[in-house]
Design a protein around this motif. Structure first.
Motif, PDB file in Angstrom:
ATOM      1  N   MET A   1      -9.265  11.784  21.335  1.00 51.84           N
ATOM      2  CA  MET A   1      -9.125  12.103  20.076  1.00 51.84           C
ATOM      3  C   MET A   1      -9.010  10.611  19.322  1.00 51.84           C
ATOM      4  N   SER A   2      -9.688  10.353  18.028  1.00 49.89           N
ATOM      5  CA  SER A   2      -9.600   8.888  17.679  1.00 49.89           C
ATOM      6  C   SER A   2      -8.275   8.878  16.832  1.00 49.89           C
ATOM      7  N   SER A   3      -8.067   7.569  16.788  1.00 55.20           N
ATOM      8  CA  SER A   3      -6.705   7.197  15.988  1.00 55.20           C
ATOM      9  C   SER A   3      -7.068   7.250  14.625  1.00 55.20           C
ATOM     10  N   PRO A   4      -6.232   7.546  13.715  1.00 52.48           N
ATOM     11  CA  PRO A   4      -6.369   7.472  12.378  1.00 52.48           C
ATOM     12  C   PRO A   4      -6.694   6.363  11.887  1.00 52.48           C
ATOM     13  N   ARG A   5      -7.813   6.296  10.866  1.00 48.43           N
ATOM     14  CA  ARG A   5      -7.930   4.963  10.087  1.00 48.43           C
ATOM     15  C   ARG A   5      -6.824   4.523   9.326  1.00 48.43           C
ATOM     16  N   PRO A   6      -6.821   2.992   9.267  1.00 52.62           N
ATOM     17  CA  PRO A   6      -5.797   2.543   8.429  1.00 52.62           C
ATOM     18  C   PRO A   6      -5.464   3.164   6.896  1.00 52.62           C
ATOM     19  N   ASP A   7      -6.470   3.306   6.473  1.00 53.79           N
ATOM     20  CA  ASP A   7      -6.271   3.802   5.129  1.00 53.79           C
ATOM     21  C   ASP A   7      -5.900   5.055   4.801  1.00 53.79           C
ATOM     22  N   GLN A   8      -5.513   5.842   6.064  1.00 51.46           N
ATOM     23  CA  GLN A   8      -5.165   7.254   6.144  1.00 51.46           C
ATOM     24  C   GLN A   8      -3.654   7.111   6.678  1.00 51.46           C
ATOM     25  N   LEU A   9      -3.079   6.141   7.174  1.00 50.44           N
ATOM     26  CA  LEU A   9      -1.456   5.808   7.470  1.00 50.44           C
ATOM     27  C   LEU A   9      -0.639   5.917   6.282  1.00 50.44           C
ATOM     28  N   ASP A  10       0.638   6.128   6.894  1.00 49.33           N
ATOM     29  CA  ASP A  10       1.730   6.162   5.931  1.00 49.33           C
ATOM     30  C   ASP A  10       1.709   4.774   5.371  1.00 49.33           C
ATOM     31  N   PRO A  11       1.828   4.730   4.031  1.00 46.12           N
ATOM     32  CA  PRO A  11       1.904   3.319   3.421  1.00 46.12           C
ATOM     33  C   PRO A  11       2.932   2.108   3.977  1.00 46.12           C
ATOM     34  N   ALA A  12       4.225   2.802   3.962  1.00 45.42           N
ATOM     35  CA  ALA A  12       5.317   2.025   4.529  1.00 45.42           C
ATOM     36  C   ALA A  12       5.059   1.429   5.970  1.00 45.42           C
ATOM     37  N   VAL A  13       4.698   2.602   7.076  1.00 45.16           N
ATOM     38  CA  VAL A  13       4.391   2.268   8.181  1.00 45.16           C
ATOM     39  C   VAL A  13       3.181   1.087   8.334  1.00 45.16           C
ATOM     40  N   LEU A  14       2.063   1.209   7.495  1.00 41.89           N
ATOM     41  CA  LEU A  14       1.076   0.011   7.492  1.00 41.89           C
ATOM     42  C   LEU A  14       1.627  -1.276   6.866  1.00 41.89           C
ATOM     43  N   ALA A  15       2.414  -1.122   6.022  1.00 42.06           N
ATOM     44  CA  ALA A  15       3.026  -2.511   5.457  1.00 42.06           C
ATOM     45  C   ALA A  15       3.946  -3.290   6.356  1.00 42.06           C
ATOM     46  N   ALA A  16       4.669  -2.425   7.033  1.00 44.74           N
ATOM     47  CA  ALA A  16       5.408  -3.088   8.238  1.00 44.74           C
ATOM     48  C   ALA A  16       4.701  -3.802   9.104  1.00 44.74           C
ATOM     49  N   LEU A  17       3.603  -3.596   9.454  1.00 47.03           N
ATOM     50  CA  LEU A  17       2.621  -4.154  10.465  1.00 47.03           C
ATOM     51  C   LEU A  17       2.044  -5.560  10.323  1.00 47.03           C
ATOM     52  N   GLY A  18       2.168  -5.898   8.972  1.00 45.78           N
ATOM     53  CA  GLY A  18       1.682  -7.194   8.437  1.00 45.78           C
ATOM     54  C   GLY A  18       1.919  -7.458   6.922  1.00 45.78           C
ATOM     55  N   GLN A  19       1.476  -8.694   6.638  1.00 43.39           N
ATOM     56  CA  GLN A  19       1.561  -9.309   5.389  1.00 43.39           C
ATOM     57  C   GLN A  19       0.666  -8.664   4.324  1.00 43.39           C
ATOM     58  N   LEU A  20       0.602  -8.844   3.096  1.00 41.95           N
ATOM     59  CA  LEU A  20      -0.175  -8.427   1.912  1.00 41.95           C
ATOM     60  C   LEU A  20      -1.577  -8.718   2.570  1.00 41.95           C
ATOM     61  N   GLU A  21      -2.150  -9.485   2.784  1.00 41.51           N
ATOM     62  CA  GLU A  21      -3.484  -9.865   2.777  1.00 41.51           C
ATOM     63  C   GLU A  21      -4.036  -9.165   4.205  1.00 41.51           C
TER      64      GLU A  21
END
Length: 302
Positions: free
Chosen positions: A1-21
């Motif tokens: 099963m493929s992992s979800p695309r970044p644009d489909q992740l929870d925004p807070a989880v994604l933001a915690a992984l890196g800076q704005l850029e």
């Protein structure tokens, strides 16, 4: 099963992984991967230049001679593709720095990541993009450019201080419209704690000048639902007004008022010829991106 695309992740989880850029690049890569075909329409007959092939581009416009001779995958870019100018208009007033849950992004943090992803999408296809950050006055103005160095200018602007007490949406829209010299796009990202009449009038003026106006209404889910809780003192972060209330006593009336206000915004901006969409800070970035970057009256933004 493929992992979800970044644009489909929870925004807070994604933001915690890196800076704005970094988050912007992840969102854009996921968004492009999810496109089944290029949304570009109406290529003109006048060839302008080549650009590197990106996933989602229409294979009809691959230059097969270069692919065979130099083993490089490039797409023929025509004059119509180089004419898009866009201004992102970002509300950085005090109310945008609010969140109803520490586990969620603030409205401003959500809007910044969405705006930076939109800017990167536009720059990758050689379109010109600029930025206006505003509260009661204009905080930062970055005129639209399509050069590679524009990304650095935009990132520097996003890092500037914010948080003025009020927001003057109509003046910010008009200022952005003046920076787009020929018909282009003006994209507003705001929680719209502003006067609907003056905002709609500004949008109508921009439409009369030939610009497409897209409005993304940024909201926290708590602003829609009025969460459970005991007696509390509710304070407007911009006006400073305070109202004591018990959620159980006012929830039904509050929700009705919010629904009516959203309907009024949608109707007023619709009459002005603008496109309106809601974006809640707990939803993945991909949904508002698809709404804003999709088809419009003139074709497509991307």
């Amino acid at each position: 099963m493929s992992s979800p695309r970044p644009d489909q992740l929870d925004p807070a989880v994604l933001a915690a992984l890196g800076q704005l850029e970094l988050v912007a690049r992840w969102v854009v890569d996921g968004f492009i991967t999810g496109l089944h075909r290029s949304p570009r329409k109406g290529f003109s007959v006048e060839f302008a230049e080549h650009r590197p092939y990106m996933p989602g581009d229409d294979l009809r416009y691959l230059d097969w001679r270069i692919a065979g001779r130099a083993d490089r995958w490039v797409v023929k870019q025509f004059e119509e593709e180089t004419n898009t100018n866009a201004m992102l208009v970002l509300d950085v007033s005090a109310s945008m720095q609010w969140t109803g849950d520490p586990a969620r992004l603030t409205k401003l943090a959500y809007a910044e990541r969405l705006a930076s992803a939109m800017a990167l999408l536009l720059l990758r296809q050689r379109d010109a993009v600029g930025l206006v950050r505003f509260d009661a006055t204009l905080r930062d103005v970055v005129p639209p450019r399509s050069q590679r160095t524009q990304w650095r200018r935009l990132m520097a602007a996003f890092s500037e201080p914010a948080g003025g007490s009020e927001s003057n949406v109509s003046d910010a829209l008009m200022a952005a419209g003046k920076l787009v010299r020929r018909p282009g796009f003006v994209v507003l990202l705001s929680d719209l704690l502003a006067d609907p009449t003056s905002t709609a009038d500004a949008a109508r003026t921009l439409r009369a000048r030939g610009h497409e106006v897209l409005v993304l209404h940024i909201m926290d889910p708590a602003e829609r639902d009025f969460p459970e809780g005991g007696e509390a003192l509710y304070r407007d972060p911009e006006s400073g007004a305070q109202v004591p209330a018990s959620p159980g006593d006012v929830r039904a009336t509050y929700r009705t008022t919010v629904s009516e206000a959203l309907a009024d915004w949608r109707a007023a901006l619709g009459r002005a010829g603008a496109r309106y969409a809601l974006a809640y800070t707990d939803e993945p970035f991909g949904r508002p991106l698809r709404h804003l970057m999709g088809l419009n009256g003139r074709g497509a933004l991307i």
